[in-house]
Write a protein that holds these residues in place. Structure first.
Motif, PDB file in Angstrom:
ATOM      1  N   ALA A 170      35.828  32.861  10.547  1.00 19.58           N
ATOM      2  CA  ALA A 170      34.993  31.828  11.174  1.00 19.58           C
ATOM      3  C   ALA A 170      33.518  32.030  10.887  1.00 19.58           C
ATOM      4  O   ALA A 170      32.737  31.075  10.875  1.00 19.58           O
ATOM      5  CB  ALA A 170      35.235  31.821  12.683  1.00 19.58           C
ATOM      6  N   ASP A 171      33.108  33.280  10.667  1.00 17.97           N
ATOM      7  CA  ASP A 171      31.701  33.581  10.415  1.00 17.97           C
ATOM      8  C   ASP A 171      31.615  34.898   9.645  1.00 17.97           C
ATOM      9  O   ASP A 171      32.625  35.418   9.170  1.00 17.97           O
ATOM     10  CB  ASP A 171      30.900  33.648  11.728  1.00 17.97           C
ATOM     11  CG  ASP A 171      31.500  34.620  12.741  1.00 17.97           C
ATOM     12  OD1 ASP A 171      31.996  35.691  12.330  1.00 17.97           O
ATOM     13  OD2 ASP A 171      31.478  34.316  13.953  1.00 17.97           O
ATOM     14  N   GLY A 172      30.399  35.429   9.524  1.00 16.47           N
ATOM     15  CA  GLY A 172      30.189  36.618   8.705  1.00 16.47           C
ATOM     16  C   GLY A 172      30.164  37.930   9.453  1.00 16.47           C
ATOM     17  O   GLY A 172      29.740  38.950   8.904  1.00 16.47           O
ATOM     18  N   ARG A 173      30.661  37.953  10.675  1.00 16.22           N
ATOM     19  CA  ARG A 173      30.528  39.165  11.486  1.00 16.22           C
ATOM     20  C   ARG A 173      31.285  40.374  10.931  1.00 16.22           C
ATOM     21  O   ARG A 173      30.936  41.519  11.234  1.00 16.22           O
ATOM     22  CB  ARG A 173      30.974  38.897  12.920  1.00 16.22           C
ATOM     23  CG  ARG A 173      32.463  38.676  13.126  1.00 16.22           C
ATOM     24  CD  ARG A 173      32.771  38.339  14.572  1.00 16.22           C
ATOM     25  NE  ARG A 173      32.073  37.136  14.963  1.00 16.22           N
ATOM     26  CZ  ARG A 173      31.661  36.893  16.223  1.00 16.22           C
ATOM     27  NH1 ARG A 173      31.879  37.775  17.169  1.00 16.22           N
ATOM     28  NH2 ARG A 173      31.046  35.766  16.517  1.00 16.22           N
ATOM     29  N   ASP A 174      32.321  40.130  10.130  1.00 12.51           N
ATOM     30  CA  ASP A 174      33.075  41.265   9.580  1.00 12.51           C
ATOM     31  C   ASP A 174      32.259  42.086   8.589  1.00 12.51           C
ATOM     32  O   ASP A 174      32.657  43.204   8.233  1.00 12.51           O
ATOM     33  CB  ASP A 174      34.346  40.762   8.886  1.00 12.51           C
ATOM     34  CG  ASP A 174      35.383  40.240   9.864  1.00 12.51           C
ATOM     35  OD1 ASP A 174      35.317  40.607  11.052  1.00 12.51           O
ATOM     36  OD2 ASP A 174      36.253  39.449   9.440  1.00 12.51           O
ATOM     37  N   TRP A 175      31.128  41.550   8.134  1.00 12.67           N
ATOM     38  CA  TRP A 175      30.291  42.254   7.162  1.00 12.67           C
ATOM     39  C   TRP A 175      29.093  42.947   7.807  1.00 12.67           C
ATOM     40  O   TRP A 175      28.321  43.609   7.109  1.00 12.67           O
ATOM     41  CB  TRP A 175      29.793  41.263   6.102  1.00 12.67           C
ATOM     42  CG  TRP A 175      30.898  40.605   5.358  1.00 12.67           C
ATOM     43  CD1 TRP A 175      31.455  39.385   5.609  1.00 12.67           C
ATOM     44  CD2 TRP A 175      31.622  41.146   4.246  1.00 12.67           C
ATOM     45  NE1 TRP A 175      32.470  39.123   4.725  1.00 12.67           N
ATOM     46  CE2 TRP A 175      32.590  40.194   3.869  1.00 12.67           C
ATOM     47  CE3 TRP A 175      31.530  42.344   3.528  1.00 12.67           C
ATOM     48  CZ2 TRP A 175      33.467  40.399   2.805  1.00 12.67           C
ATOM     49  CZ3 TRP A 175      32.396  42.546   2.466  1.00 12.67           C
ATOM     50  CH2 TRP A 175      33.349  41.586   2.120  1.00 12.67           C
ATOM     51  N   SER A 235      27.952  47.797   3.842  1.00  9.24           N
ATOM     52  CA  SER A 235      26.706  47.935   3.079  1.00  9.24           C
ATOM     53  C   SER A 235      26.440  46.707   2.218  1.00  9.24           C
ATOM     54  O   SER A 235      25.326  46.534   1.719  1.00  9.24           O
ATOM     55  CB  SER A 235      26.760  49.181   2.196  1.00  9.24           C
ATOM     56  OG  SER A 235      27.818  49.083   1.247  1.00  9.24           O
ATOM     57  N   VAL A 236      27.462  45.861   2.037  1.00  9.43           N
ATOM     58  CA  VAL A 236      27.319  44.636   1.253  1.00  9.43           C
ATOM     59  C   VAL A 236      27.810  43.455   2.091  1.00  9.43           C
ATOM     60  O   VAL A 236      28.367  43.637   3.175  1.00  9.43           O
ATOM     61  CB  VAL A 236      28.138  44.711  -0.055  1.00  9.43           C
ATOM     62  CG1 VAL A 236      27.639  45.844  -0.932  1.00  9.43           C
ATOM     63  CG2 VAL A 236      29.629  44.876   0.234  1.00  9.43           C
ATOM     64  N   GLY A 237      27.598  42.230   1.538  1.00 11.23           N
ATOM     65  CA  GLY A 237      28.109  41.023   2.178  1.00 11.23           C
ATOM     66  C   GLY A 237      27.319  40.616   3.410  1.00 11.23           C
ATOM     67  O   GLY A 237      26.456  41.360   3.880  1.00 11.23           O
ATOM     68  N   PRO A 238      27.634  39.410   3.917  1.00  9.07           N
ATOM     69  CA  PRO A 238      28.600  38.462   3.376  1.00  9.07           C
ATOM     70  C   PRO A 238      28.099  37.825   2.076  1.00  9.07           C
ATOM     71  O   PRO A 238      26.904  37.876   1.786  1.00  9.07           O
ATOM     72  CB  PRO A 238      28.738  37.416   4.488  1.00  9.07           C
ATOM     73  CG  PRO A 238      27.434  37.490   5.220  1.00  9.07           C
ATOM     74  CD  PRO A 238      26.990  38.916   5.139  1.00  9.07           C
ATOM     75  N   PHE A 239      29.018  37.243   1.338  1.00 14.96           N
ATOM     76  CA  PHE A 239      28.700  36.679   0.031  1.00 14.96           C
ATOM     77  C   PHE A 239      28.651  35.158   0.129  1.00 14.96           C
ATOM     78  O   PHE A 239      29.637  34.520   0.505  1.00 14.96           O
ATOM     79  CB  PHE A 239      29.740  37.113  -0.998  1.00 14.96           C
ATOM     80  CG  PHE A 239      29.785  38.606  -1.190  1.00 14.96           C
ATOM     81  CD1 PHE A 239      28.939  39.234  -2.091  1.00 14.96           C
ATOM     82  CD2 PHE A 239      30.650  39.394  -0.442  1.00 14.96           C
ATOM     83  CE1 PHE A 239      28.958  40.616  -2.261  1.00 14.96           C
ATOM     84  CE2 PHE A 239      30.683  40.775  -0.600  1.00 14.96           C
ATOM     85  CZ  PHE A 239      29.832  41.388  -1.513  1.00 14.96           C
ATOM     86  N   ALA A 240      27.507  34.586  -0.217  1.00 12.25           N
ATOM     87  CA  ALA A 240      27.298  33.148  -0.045  1.00 12.25           C
ATOM     88  C   ALA A 240      28.066  32.322  -1.061  1.00 12.25           C
ATOM     89  O   ALA A 240      28.416  31.173  -0.800  1.00 12.25           O
ATOM     90  CB  ALA A 240      25.811  32.825  -0.134  1.00 12.25           C
TER      91      ALA A 240
END
Length: 243
Positions: free
Chosen positions: A56-61, A65-70
């Motif tokens: 749903a969003d980028g919270r897993d990143w 050290s990297v991400g999220p990837f647009a």
């Protein structure tokens, strides 16, 4: 265990007879019941980007050290570099039910001389979180490190503020060792690092717990677990006399 002493009556560690440096992990697939681990390759890029995009969003990143990837090209560029490395040695998790790559994890900070290896860069998409395949992926790398390669110590490290990662480490049978303060700077911020480990002497009991949890009989017709991994591992560890 009685403390050993040298000729000066100083306490010294227990003997490690016949020790030799361990081999590097092979770039080969590992087959499980629910998933297969494959060395990360460009062929996995599209599946992985799609799987991560299902969140749903980028919270897993946040704690990576990297991400999220647009954009796909951004992720593809990162994966191309990551796939070329031997340390970290990244693996794609292939869900055997779909044949699709659904996440990654790596063996890293490989210390052959001392038999120490870390699992890290764990990036699970929603398609593998809280599934038997996600847990089995961890088990397969542990089994490679201890049973195939004979490493003595298996590590898990994470941002001390990453509550989900810390809980996962304990669920998998790692023992918390402490906090390294101001250990890392990433994404422009400080990281105090929480350290966890499993030792080779603890592995046989932890392995039994994993095997019991992964047994198809531990899941009902709807795929819900009958017994929790943490409970099975805890019982096996206690029965073996580890505290």
């Amino acid at each position: 265990m009685a403390t050993r002493r040298n000729e000066y009556e100083q306490p010294v560690g227990f003997a490690v007879d016949g020790w030799a440096a361990r081999s590097l992990p092979a770039r080969s697939a590992i087959d499980g019941r629910y998933c297969r681990l494959e060395p990360l390759h460009m062929r996995h890029a599209a599946d992985l980007y799609e799987a991560y995009g299902s969140a749903a969003d980028g919270r897993d990143w946040t704690y990576m050290s990297v991400g999220p990837f647009a954009a796909f090209e951004d992720y593809r560029s990162w994966l191309e570099h990551a796939a070329s490395l031997d340390d970290p040695l990244h693996h794609a998790i292939i869900d055997l039910a779909t044949g699709k790559a659904v996440g990654t994890l790596a063996l890293m900070r490989i210390d052959r001389a001392n038999g120490v290896i870390e699992v890290g860069s764990v990036a699970y998409s929603p398609r593998v979180k809280r599934t038997p395949a996600g847990t089995e992926a961890q088990f397969l790398l542990m089994r490679r490190a201890f049973d195939e390669l004979g490493y003595r110590r298996y590590e898990w490290k994470c941002d001390s503020l990453n509550a989900a990662s810390r809980a996962a480490a304990l669920r998998y049978g790692f023992r918390f060792e402490g906090i390294f303060r101001q250990a890392v700077v990433y994404k422009g911020r400080n990281r105090d690092t929480a350290w966890f480990s499993i030792l080779d002497s603890e592995w046989p009991a932890i392995k039994r717990g994993f095997e019991q949890w992964l047994d198809p009989r531990n899941f009902d017709a709807a795929g819900k677990q009958c017994r929790k991994l943490a409970d099975l591992v805890g019982e096996a560890v206690a029965a073996a006399g580890h505290t």
